[in-house]
Scaffold this motif. Structure first.
Motif, short mmCIF file in Angstrom:
data_model
loop_
_atom_site.label_atom_id
_atom_site.label_comp_id
_atom_site.label_asym_id
_atom_site.label_seq_id
_atom_site.Cartn_x
_atom_site.Cartn_y
_atom_site.Cartn_z
N PRO A 269 -1.70 2.45 -9.07
CA PRO A 269 -2.87 2.84 -8.48
C PRO A 269 -3.97 3.13 -9.64
CG PRO A 269 -1.50 4.54 -7.99
CD PRO A 269 -0.73 3.40 -8.70
N ALA B 243 -7.18 7.85 -4.58
CA ALA B 243 -7.11 8.39 -3.18
C ALA B 243 -8.32 9.42 -3.01
CB ALA B 243 -5.89 9.22 -2.80
N ARG C 128 -2.31 15.82 1.29
CA ARG C 128 -1.05 15.75 0.22
C ARG C 128 -0.08 16.65 0.43
NH1 ARG C 128 -4.44 15.88 -4.67
NH2 ARG C 128 -4.84 13.72 -4.17
N GLY D 252 0.87 -1.16 0.05
CA GLY D 252 0.06 0.02 -0.07
C GLY D 252 0.68 1.26 -0.15
N SER D 253 0.10 2.40 0.51
CA SER D 253 0.76 3.62 0.37
C SER D 253 2.04 3.78 0.96
CB SER D 253 -0.26 4.73 0.67
OG SER D 253 -0.62 4.23 2.09
N ARG D 254 2.29 3.21 2.18
CA ARG D 254 3.32 3.44 3.05
C ARG D 254 4.58 3.00 2.44
NH1 ARG D 254 3.14 1.60 9.13
NH2 ARG D 254 1.36 3.03 8.92
N MET E 39 2.19 9.56 -6.71
CA MET E 39 2.20 9.53 -5.25
C MET E 39 0.74 10.33 -4.97
SD MET E 39 4.90 8.92 -3.14
CE MET E 39 5.10 10.29 -2.02
N TYR F 258 -2.00 7.83 -4.39
CA TYR F 258 -1.96 7.05 -3.30
C TYR F 258 -2.43 7.97 -2.15
CZ TYR F 258 0.15 2.54 -4.90
OH TYR F 258 0.42 1.61 -5.26
N PHE F 259 -2.23 9.28 -1.83
CA PHE F 259 -2.73 10.13 -0.86
C PHE F 259 -3.76 11.20 -1.52
CE2 PHE F 259 1.60 8.33 -0.54
CZ PHE F 259 1.60 8.02 0.97
N PHE G 169 5.40 5.02 -0.52
CA PHE G 169 6.08 6.46 -0.09
C PHE G 169 7.64 6.04 0.06
CE2 PHE G 169 7.81 8.85 3.39
CZ PHE G 169 7.59 9.92 2.98
#
Length: 465
Positions: free
Chosen positions: A194, A199, A137, A12-14, A128, A131-132, A17
């Protein structure tokens, strides 16, 4: 093992990142290792201050011109694949720079490096952003920008320290910074791609039938696949007032940042300024920029997100105020040749200059329709770099050389500090003042532009339903 790898790549996003954080770190490490070693390299390969500017501009011009086609490519394909391929290209090129034997070969390698780095940032920023969501953001972009500062620190320090070891030792720096990128390229290739606007769609619960009219021109521009449609996309983005404000503001800000990051280590090593060694100058430059930059970047991100609840244009406004207040602090730093006074004012100006990083990136993504986010970054980078820092190192290098009445002997003798100081002061302080005014006056349009982007996204989804 296959299950573990599959689970890891879907973390996932973490997870994404931290992969992008590491790539951003390496991006700036590769870029600034040359700057850290520039004073030594210039003397070994026999060129002057203007040559340092030309080599820096070679990278920036190619980097700038490459953002549009590579940004369009990212909007039409998998962003993670674009990132992976570009990281691989610039890593190989950085390693090959260790083979440069004269000014021309160094110039060519830096041009090729620009191609690789041009494709990474538009694709990476759009990735990015999916994802956020908009709520966090600006903070995420600010934290992501910390990697840039750490990369600058590493590049300055590694380049400066290794260049000072023995004749030709600067070549080791390019080998050490180039090869690790191939590992990150492989990791980027396997992350999850994604959905566009994923998001924000998870955050919003608005139905397509709730659309307001008037966004057809922007949404329609998102669908084309021809070259003509691509230019239509760019033109539709340039009709977004806030995006134009951000671009103009960045033109003047990038001019200053390009000059400062290029010439700071060389400036510190001159005998008529501070006479630091190559390694000490690299460590000082990186340390000051990173400490001040981390403070400014995080401060800007949190301030913009906090004020955004009350003032919709706060992300642009925070940038403008930082630049405007930073202008006199920057001028004061260049007027002092005492290391304590210089440090105080340079740290202050660096904090104020880096406040813009997160809010500006987030604002660009906020006002652009989701399917055009990579293109928005690309056109912003193209114009901001082309009219900002692409030529600024060359301009200041030429000006500093022209201010030397001995026609280059000041630099060869390590006495070019005064020449550089005057050239930087005459160009950079006015640029920061103009950037500040543009940001403050242009913040008023952001509310309408964010709403227009949201309506365009909904309209596109309705047309595809």
């Amino acid at each position: 093992m296959a299950l573990t790898w599959k689970t890891l790549t879907r973390f996932g996003s973490r997870y994404v990142f931290w992969i992008m954080f590491a790539i951003s770190f390496l991006n700036y490490l590769d870029r600034y290792v040359l700057v850290g070693a520039a004073n030594v390299i210039a003397k070994e390969l026999n060129f002057q201050l203007d040559g340092i500017g030309f080599v820096t501009s070679a990278f920036l011009i190619v980097y700038t011109l490459g953002t549009i086609p590579l940004g369009l490519w990212a909007d039409r394909s998998q962003r993670k694949s674009v990132v992976a391929l570009c990281v691989g290209l610039w890593s190989v090129t950085t390693a090959l720079t260790s083979l440069a034997t004269n000014f021309l070969s160094l110039f060519i390698f830096r041009m090729i490096l620009g191609i690789g780095e041009a494709g990474y940032f538009p694709a990476g920023t759009a990735l990015m952003s999916d994802y956020f969501d908009r709520e966090k953001r600006s903070r995420i972009m600010s934290w992501w920008s910390i990697a840039q500062l750490l990369g600058i620190l590493g590049g300055y320090e590694l380049g400066g320290v290794l260049a000072g070891l023995y004749f030709g030792s600067w070549r080791l720096a390019f080998l050490f910074t180039g090869l690790p990128g191939l590992v990150l390229a492989i990791l980027a290739w396997f992350i999850r791609e994604p959905g566009r606007n994923e998001a924000d769609e998870k955050r919003l619960s608005v139905q397509p039938q709730d659309l307001l009219a008037g966004e057809e021109s922007i949404a329609g521009a998102q669908k084309g696949s021809t070259l003509r449609a691509s230019f239509s996309k760019m033109w539709s983005l340039l009709r977004i007032k806030t995006l134009v404000v951000l671009i103009i503001m960045q033109v003047f800000a990038y001019f200053v940042l390009g000059v400062s990051t290029t010439f700071l280590p060389t400036y510190l090593q001159q005998k008529d300024t501070f006479h630091l060694s190559s390694g000490t100058a690299g460590l000082y430059s990186g340390g000051v920029i990173v400490v001040a930059g981390i403070i400014g970047t995080l401060l800007g991100g949190y301030m913009a997100d906090m004020l955004n609840r009350r003032h919709p244009g706060s992300r642009v406004l925070v940038c403008g105020v930082g630049f405007l207040v930073g202008a006199p602090a920057f001028a004061a730093a260049m007027l002092f040749h005492n290391i304590v006074s210089f440090t105080i004012f340079f740290v202050l100006s660096a904090i104020l200059l880096t406040i813009y990083t997160g809010p500006c990136t987030a604002a660009t993504q906020d006002v652009a329709p989701a399917a055009l986010r990579a293109s928005a970054v690309a056109i912003s980078l193209l114009l901001a770099h082309l009219f900002g820092d692409a030529f600024s190192p060359s301009i200041v290098g030429i000006l500093a050389t022209a201010l030397d009445p001995t026609h280059g002997l000041h630099f060869q003798a390590g006495m070019a500090g005064q020449d550089l100081s005057i050239a930087i002061l005459l160009t950079c302080a006015p640029a920061l003042f103009i950037a500040g005014l543009v940001g403050i006056l242009g913040a008023r349009w952001m509310r309408d532009d964010v709403q227009a982007a949201e309506r365009a996204d909904l309209l596109l989804r309705a047309s595809e339903a």
